[in-house]
Design a protein around this motif. Structure first.
Motif, PDB file in Angstrom:
ATOM      1  N   LEU A  18      68.803  68.198  80.130  1.00 31.22           N
ATOM      2  CA  LEU A  18      67.707  67.452  79.765  1.00 31.22           C
ATOM      3  C   LEU A  18      66.794  68.367  78.812  1.00 31.22           C
ATOM      4  N   GLU A  19      66.733  69.332  79.165  1.00 27.05           N
ATOM      5  CA  GLU A  19      65.820  70.263  78.427  1.00 27.05           C
ATOM      6  C   GLU A  19      66.142  70.983  77.043  1.00 27.05           C
ATOM      7  N   GLN A  20      67.587  70.880  77.104  1.00 27.19           N
ATOM      8  CA  GLN A  20      68.350  71.415  75.837  1.00 27.19           C
ATOM      9  C   GLN A  20      68.624  70.168  74.962  1.00 27.19           C
ATOM     10  N   TYR A  21      68.955  68.976  75.334  1.00 28.49           N
ATOM     11  CA  TYR A  21      69.493  68.086  74.521  1.00 28.49           C
ATOM     12  C   TYR A  21      68.351  66.555  74.967  1.00 28.49           C
ATOM     13  N   LYS A  22      68.333  65.886  73.937  1.00 31.62           N
ATOM     14  CA  LYS A  22      67.689  64.569  74.093  1.00 31.62           C
ATOM     15  C   LYS A  22      68.346  63.618  75.031  1.00 31.62           C
ATOM     16  N   PRO A  23      67.656  62.960  75.823  1.00 36.45           N
ATOM     17  CA  PRO A  23      68.062  62.030  76.894  1.00 36.45           C
ATOM     18  C   PRO A  23      68.823  61.020  76.404  1.00 36.45           C
ATOM     19  N   GLU A  24      68.688  60.455  75.047  1.00 32.42           N
ATOM     20  CA  GLU A  24      69.371  59.405  74.475  1.00 32.42           C
ATOM     21  C   GLU A  24      70.836  59.934  74.101  1.00 32.42           C
ATOM     22  N   MET A  25      70.984  61.246  73.823  1.00 29.78           N
ATOM     23  CA  MET A  25      72.389  61.577  73.517  1.00 29.78           C
ATOM     24  C   MET A  25      73.083  62.054  74.651  1.00 29.78           C
ATOM     25  N   LEU A  26      72.336  62.464  75.839  1.00 28.63           N
ATOM     26  CA  LEU A  26      73.069  62.607  77.110  1.00 28.63           C
ATOM     27  C   LEU A  26      73.227  61.242  77.696  1.00 28.63           C
ATOM     28  N   ARG A  27      72.523  60.198  77.448  1.00 28.16           N
ATOM     29  CA  ARG A  27      73.040  59.059  78.110  1.00 28.16           C
ATOM     30  C   ARG A  27      74.470  58.356  77.113  1.00 28.16           C
ATOM     31  N   ALA A  28      74.507  58.510  75.928  1.00 29.98           N
ATOM     32  CA  ALA A  28      75.674  58.155  75.305  1.00 29.98           C
ATOM     33  C   ALA A  28      76.825  58.974  75.697  1.00 29.98           C
ATOM     34  N   PHE A  29      76.486  60.200  75.779  1.00 28.01           N
ATOM     35  CA  PHE A  29      77.493  61.173  76.054  1.00 28.01           C
ATOM     36  C   PHE A  29      78.176  60.802  77.561  1.00 28.01           C
ATOM     37  N   TYR A  30      77.615  60.432  78.428  1.00 24.97           N
ATOM     38  CA  TYR A  30      77.820  59.859  79.991  1.00 24.97           C
ATOM     39  C   TYR A  30      78.402  58.482  79.752  1.00 24.97           C
ATOM     40  N   ASN A  31      77.996  57.839  79.056  1.00 23.54           N
ATOM     41  CA  ASN A  31      78.707  56.469  78.871  1.00 23.54           C
ATOM     42  C   ASN A  31      80.077  56.540  78.404  1.00 23.54           C
ATOM     43  N   HIS A  32      80.086  57.357  77.463  1.00 23.83           N
ATOM     44  CA  HIS A  32      81.434  57.415  76.852  1.00 23.83           C
ATOM     45  C   HIS A  32      82.532  58.011  77.813  1.00 23.83           C
ATOM     46  N   THR A  58      90.600  54.361  88.382  1.00 26.83           N
ATOM     47  CA  THR A  58      90.735  55.471  89.265  1.00 26.83           C
ATOM     48  C   THR A  58      90.289  56.808  89.058  1.00 26.83           C
ATOM     49  N   LYS A  59      90.192  56.869  87.295  1.00 29.68           N
ATOM     50  CA  LYS A  59      89.662  58.187  86.734  1.00 29.68           C
ATOM     51  C   LYS A  59      88.657  57.646  85.623  1.00 29.68           C
ATOM     52  N   MET A  60      87.930  58.795  85.409  1.00 31.76           N
ATOM     53  CA  MET A  60      87.089  58.743  84.418  1.00 31.76           C
ATOM     54  C   MET A  60      87.782  59.231  82.855  1.00 31.76           C
ATOM     55  N   LYS A  61      87.189  58.795  81.898  1.00 34.28           N
ATOM     56  CA  LYS A  61      88.047  59.158  80.685  1.00 34.28           C
ATOM     57  C   LYS A  61      88.060  60.845  80.503  1.00 34.28           C
ATOM     58  N   CYS A  62      86.905  61.526  80.841  1.00 35.58           N
ATOM     59  CA  CYS A  62      86.935  62.778  80.902  1.00 35.58           C
ATOM     60  C   CYS A  62      88.175  63.408  81.536  1.00 35.58           C
ATOM     61  N   GLN A  86      78.824  59.684  89.853  1.00 39.48           N
ATOM     62  CA  GLN A  86      77.484  60.202  90.245  1.00 39.48           C
ATOM     63  C   GLN A  86      77.390  61.674  90.098  1.00 39.48           C
ATOM     64  N   LYS A  87      78.303  62.497  90.301  1.00 40.77           N
ATOM     65  CA  LYS A  87      78.414  63.739  90.367  1.00 40.77           C
ATOM     66  C   LYS A  87      78.193  64.338  88.761  1.00 40.77           C
ATOM     67  N   PHE A  88      79.264  63.463  87.964  1.00 41.87           N
ATOM     68  CA  PHE A  88      79.122  63.849  86.457  1.00 41.87           C
ATOM     69  C   PHE A  88      77.651  63.631  85.851  1.00 41.87           C
ATOM     70  N   TYR A  89      77.020  62.667  86.458  1.00 43.39           N
ATOM     71  CA  TYR A  89      75.762  62.292  85.982  1.00 43.39           C
ATOM     72  C   TYR A  89      74.599  63.246  86.270  1.00 43.39           C
ATOM     73  N   GLN A  90      74.801  63.820  87.601  1.00 42.36           N
ATOM     74  CA  GLN A  90      73.809  64.995  88.035  1.00 42.36           C
ATOM     75  C   GLN A  90      74.260  66.209  87.334  1.00 42.36           C
ATOM     76  N   GLU A  91      75.401  66.456  86.813  1.00 43.42           N
ATOM     77  CA  GLU A  91      75.754  67.887  85.872  1.00 43.42           C
ATOM     78  C   GLU A  91      74.787  67.581  84.846  1.00 43.42           C
ATOM     79  N   LEU A  92      74.858  66.490  84.182  1.00 44.45           N
ATOM     80  CA  LEU A  92      74.256  66.170  82.851  1.00 44.45           C
ATOM     81  C   LEU A  92      72.664  66.451  82.802  1.00 44.45           C
ATOM     82  N   THR A  93      72.166  66.256  84.006  1.00 45.37           N
ATOM     83  CA  THR A  93      70.509  66.402  84.250  1.00 45.37           C
ATOM     84  C   THR A  93      70.190  67.643  83.785  1.00 45.37           C
ATOM     85  N   VAL A  94      71.173  68.778  84.185  1.00 43.10           N
ATOM     86  CA  VAL A  94      70.759  70.053  83.992  1.00 43.10           C
ATOM     87  C   VAL A  94      70.511  70.290  82.539  1.00 43.10           C
TER      88      VAL A  94
END
Length: 294
Positions: A208-222, A231-235, A198-206
């Motif tokens: 939104l004005e610079q990148y397309k939402p679709e790209m940010l969603r794909a970035f987050y999902n990956h 126990t750990k995210m891929k990043c 959830q924290k990672f998702y909030q960091e990406l919302t910053v």
């Protein structure tokens, strides 16, 4: 032909403080070092020949003098000092008076220890001064060794039992201690993973004005994809991580990867427009023919 049984010894032990013995001290005080030397040579004579005793008659005395002639002993000196050995307890007086044999408990004990591995030991029960087992010193020595080994085994067993802590005696954590089972710890880590996602998702919302939402969603999902134990995210498994730089690289790769798809999409749209144009053209020509026929 069978080899004759060995009776005597090849060597015998001598205490380094032999001259400090009270009994021998009487001899040294009376006859000096020559009396001490006679005692040592007499021990050698006993141990070498019969092992734990020696007959003491005129014939043996002469043989003894001939053997140790280089020591300067005389027959009168030997006959004077040997009775003093008996008087001061270096030799057993009862055995000597009864059998004219020189021996002692100390001499017999030394011989017994030195011949403990012999199976054919023979002793004279009439002059034997030590406690024996059925008149067989070899059996006595063997039983003693077995007893010692048995005691060692019991002692080792007791030590091992002390090292093994029973389950009921093992310390148990108190309820106040923070000692959750492994399963609870895993669930706790998985719960914290959701918080970090959830924290990672909030960091990406910053961005939104610079990148397309679709790209940010794909970035987050990956990059928020959990590992096998969840126990750990891929990043978090990456050696280095900079969100800003990763987004820049992702955008470049996304543009490069989707370029062909965009061109294909444009081609499909153009094809659809051409078909629509042809359809409308046919409709227009059909209307024109109707008007002309009327």
């Amino acid at each position: 032909m069978a080899r004759p049984a060995k009776i005597g010894l090849d060597y015998f032990p001598i205490d380094i403080d032999l001259d400090q013995d009270d009994k021998l001290g009487m001899i040294i005080g009376e006859y000096g070092s020559k009396g001490e030397l006679l005692w040592i040579k007499l021990l050698g004579w006993i141990y070498k020949n019969e092992g734990y005793f020696a007959e003491w008659n005129e014939e043996v005395q002469l043989k003894f003098l001939r053997r140790y002639n280089y020591c300067g002993f005389s027959l009168s000196f030997v006959n004077e000092v040997v009775p003093r050995f008996i008087k001061w307890g270096l030799l057993n007086q009862t055995v000597f008076n009864t059998f004219h044999i020189l021996t002692s408990e100390r001499i017999q004990k030394t011989w017994l220890d030195a011949t403990r591995k012999r199976k054919d030991r023979v002793l004279n029960e009439n002059i034997w001064l030590l406690e024996i087992n059925d008149g067989n010193p070899a059996e006595e020595t063997q039983n003693k060794a077995e007893c010692i080994n048995k005691l060692k085994e019991i002692k080792e067993k007791e030590i091992k039992e002390e090292l093994i802590v029973p389950e009921e005696a093992a310390p148990h954590p108190s309820p106040t201690e923070n000692s959750s089972p492994p399963k609870d710890k895993l669930q706790e880590k998985q719960g914290k993973l959701v918080e970090r996602q959830q924290k990672f998702y909030q960091e990406l919302t910053v961005y939104l004005e610079q990148y397309k939402p679709e790209m940010l969603r794909a970035f987050y999902n990956h990059w928020s994809e959990p590992n096998r134990s969840k126990t750990k995210m891929k990043c978090e498994l990456e050696e280095t991580w900079d969100l800003k730089l990763r987004l820049i690289k992702w955008e470049k790769n996304d543009a490069k990867f989707n370029k062909g798809k965009n061109n294909s999409s444009d081609g499909q749209q153009g094809s659809q427009s051409s078909e629509e144009y042809q359809r409308k053209r046919k409709e227009l020509e059909e209307r024109t023919r109707r008007i002309s026929s009327e």
